[in-house]
Design a protein around this motif. Structure first.
Motif, mmCIF file in Angstrom:
data_model
loop_
_atom_site.group_PDB
_atom_site.id
_atom_site.type_symbol
_atom_site.label_atom_id
_atom_site.label_comp_id
_atom_site.label_asym_id
_atom_site.label_seq_id
_atom_site.Cartn_x
_atom_site.Cartn_y
_atom_site.Cartn_z
ATOM 1 N N ILE A 189 9.381 2.947 -3.226
ATOM 2 C CA ILE A 189 7.945 2.860 -2.941
ATOM 3 C C ILE A 189 7.543 3.944 -1.944
ATOM 4 C CG2 ILE A 189 6.059 1.338 -2.252
ATOM 5 C CD1 ILE A 189 7.560 0.403 -4.734
ATOM 6 N N ASP A 190 8.451 4.307 -1.035
ATOM 7 C CA ASP A 190 8.144 5.392 -0.092
ATOM 8 C C ASP A 190 7.951 6.713 -0.830
ATOM 9 O OD1 ASP A 190 10.851 5.382 -0.792
ATOM 10 O OD2 ASP A 190 11.511 6.209 1.128
ATOM 11 N N ASP A 216 10.082 -4.187 3.603
ATOM 12 C CA ASP A 216 9.661 -2.828 3.942
ATOM 13 C C ASP A 216 8.144 -2.661 3.970
ATOM 14 O OD1 ASP A 216 12.318 -2.198 4.051
ATOM 15 O OD2 ASP A 216 12.387 -1.203 2.108
ATOM 16 N N THR A 217 7.394 -3.745 3.793
ATOM 17 C CA THR A 217 5.943 -3.633 3.672
ATOM 18 C C THR A 217 5.313 -2.936 4.876
ATOM 19 O OG1 THR A 217 5.825 -5.608 2.274
ATOM 20 C CG2 THR A 217 3.791 -4.905 3.366
ATOM 21 N N LYS A 221 3.301 0.656 5.048
ATOM 22 C CA LYS A 221 1.921 0.796 5.524
ATOM 23 C C LYS A 221 1.838 1.890 6.592
ATOM 24 C CE LYS A 221 0.305 -3.920 4.550
ATOM 25 N NZ LYS A 221 -0.173 -5.198 5.130
ATOM 26 N N GLU A 222 2.834 1.933 7.452
ATOM 27 C CA GLU A 222 2.864 2.976 8.478
ATOM 28 C C GLU A 222 3.012 4.359 7.846
ATOM 29 O OE1 GLU A 222 5.922 2.092 11.275
ATOM 30 O OE2 GLU A 222 5.048 0.153 11.872
ATOM 31 N N VAL A 229 -3.357 8.401 3.979
ATOM 32 C CA VAL A 229 -3.869 7.814 2.735
ATOM 33 C C VAL A 229 -3.958 6.293 2.825
ATOM 34 C CG1 VAL A 229 -3.115 9.714 1.261
ATOM 35 C CG2 VAL A 229 -1.529 7.835 1.759
ATOM 36 N N GLU A 230 -4.029 5.777 4.058
ATOM 37 C CA GLU A 230 -4.028 4.316 4.200
ATOM 38 C C GLU A 230 -5.232 3.656 3.540
ATOM 39 O OE1 GLU A 230 -5.694 5.864 8.171
ATOM 40 O OE2 GLU A 230 -4.357 6.508 6.550
ATOM 41 N N GLU A 231 -6.349 4.387 3.412
ATOM 42 C CA GLU A 231 -7.536 3.812 2.782
ATOM 43 C C GLU A 231 -7.396 3.746 1.270
ATOM 44 O OE1 GLU A 231 -10.086 2.477 4.363
ATOM 45 O OE2 GLU A 231 -9.108 2.917 6.271
ATOM 46 N N GLN A 232 -6.612 4.652 0.700
ATOM 47 C CA GLN A 232 -6.460 4.704 -0.762
ATOM 48 C C GLN A 232 -5.240 3.928 -1.260
ATOM 49 O OE1 GLN A 232 -6.896 7.497 1.122
ATOM 50 N NE2 GLN A 232 -9.013 8.039 0.600
ATOM 51 N N VAL A 233 -4.322 3.558 -0.374
ATOM 52 C CA VAL A 233 -3.140 2.778 -0.764
ATOM 53 C C VAL A 233 -3.414 1.312 -0.454
ATOM 54 C CG1 VAL A 233 -0.676 2.399 -0.414
ATOM 55 C CG2 VAL A 233 -1.602 4.724 -0.298
#
Length: 378
Positions: A189-190, A216-217, A221-222, A229-233
């Protein structure tokens, strides 16, 4: 046919096999050291739970399983997983023909820990009348520990009535890339987030939908925040299996960038194909086998976010290619991975296990961890 499954009652795959076989009119029993989970069994499946739950049951439940086999008198025993349940079945000295189904880490990872683990797996495989694998790639690995053995290919199939394409999307600047995977390192996922970041810079309205949870959630997120890209993920958390088709139909592109070959079969990938979506997958054994490269999706090197980003860009920029790959994926799954076909293959494997057992002489004097435990009906 009277079938005794020896497998984890908590697994969705166990539930699907048990319910599917029962729906075909077989008498299905399940012996498990795990308690049932959130996935319900059909009322036609008889579930038997070992008095000792969890991993300890693998070693202490042999007498219980031996008695249960004697009570049920099945035509065939299908043991799932070559390590824990394989050891339980072997110690139980079953007299019924045994089909041992390998799942992944039991032949990819566990035997490589040390010589003792490899010895255990070899013995468990040798104790079965016949072996089964969900993929050709895993069958190759299994033969390293069971040379010369016959291995049936019994993939996890897809309910083609539940996993269906949605309406073709209207032209839009918003493209949704997504996955349905637990948040564990081995699922890459990373790498997916790293691949999405440059795509997002070119396509600000793109979204990355992540369905699943795991340890690993927070770290993921970090990572999204670090890459800007935190707004798009969007982290949706886990969803019940019956809601997976709906989640898939909200996507335009599915990604599975796993890093380990122990992901020996791409269930989510063929479910995606059934929903008419193109896929971008890494070149690990299971996912790569179920994708027709360049036809139903793209196969990229594992651990290479740049290659994945390039594949995403092409699918975003060529909508006709995206739709064409999705249609080809649906056709491929219909032909090779329907649930009905998977049940046909499993029934064939059971019949072959019964025939194979007739050719194996039984020696009751052998120790539990000798080469071959019995396969003869009472």
């Amino acid at each position: 046919m009277r079938i005794l499954l020896v497998s984890a009652a908590s697994s969705i795959h166990t539930v699907r096999w048990a319910n599917g076989l029962a729906a075909r009119g077989h008498e299905v029993h399940l012996a498990s050291v795990h308690l049932p989970g959130k996935h319900p069994f059909s009322s036609d499946v008889k579930v038997h739970i070992c008095p000792t739950h969890g991993s300890a049951g693998y070693l202490t439940g042999a007498a219980w399983l031996h008695r249960l086999e004697h009570q049920i008198r099945p035509d065939v025993v299908n043991v799932h997983y070559a390590t824990g349940y394989g050891t339980l079945a072997r110690m139980a000295r079953l007299r019924t023909p045994v089909l041992l189904s390998v799942w992944g880490s039991d032949v990819y990872d566990f035997p490589r820990r040390n010589r003792l683990c490899a010895w255990l797996v070899r013995g468990n495989l040798a104790s079965a009348s016949r072996l089964a694998s969900t993929s050709q790639a895993m069958a190759v690995v299994t033969r390293q520990y069971a040379p010369g053995r016959s291995i049936s290919i019994t993939p996890f199939g897809v309910d083609m009535n539940a996993f269906v394409p949605g309406p073709e999307p209207e032209p839009s600047d918003t493209v949704r890339i997504g996955t349905v995977k637990a948040m564990y390192a081995k699922y890459g996922i990373d790498d997916l987030i790293r691949a999405f970041a440059p795509v997002c810079s070119e396509h600000p309205q793109a979204e990355l939908d992540l369905y699943g949870d795991g340890p690993d959630t927070e770290a993921l997120k970090e990572l999204a925040a670090t890459l800007g890209v935190e707004e798009q993920v969007i982290f949706h958390g886990s969803v019940p299996h019956e809601q997976v088709p709906e989640a898939l139909r909200k996507m335009d592109i599915f990604a599975a960038l796993s890093t380990l070959d122990s992901e020996s079969f791409g269930v989510a990938i063929i479910e995606t194909g059934a929903c008419g979506l193109p896929v971008v997958v890494s070149d690990v054994d299971g996912p790569a086998e179920v994708v027709e490269a360049g036809v139903t999706g793209f196969v990229v090197p594992r651990g290479d976010p740049a290659a994945a980003a390039e594949a995403f860009e092409r699918l975003i920029n060529e909508p006709e290619l995206r739709l064409g790959m999705g249609r080809a994926g649906r056709r491929r799954v219909e032909a090779e991975y329907s649930w009905a076909h998977s049940l046909d293959l499993m029934e064939e494997a059971y019949a072959q296990a019964v025939e194979d057992a007739k050719c194996i002489p039984r020696n009751p004097a052998r120790a539990v961890f000798g080469p071959r435990v019995a396969a003869r009906r009472r």
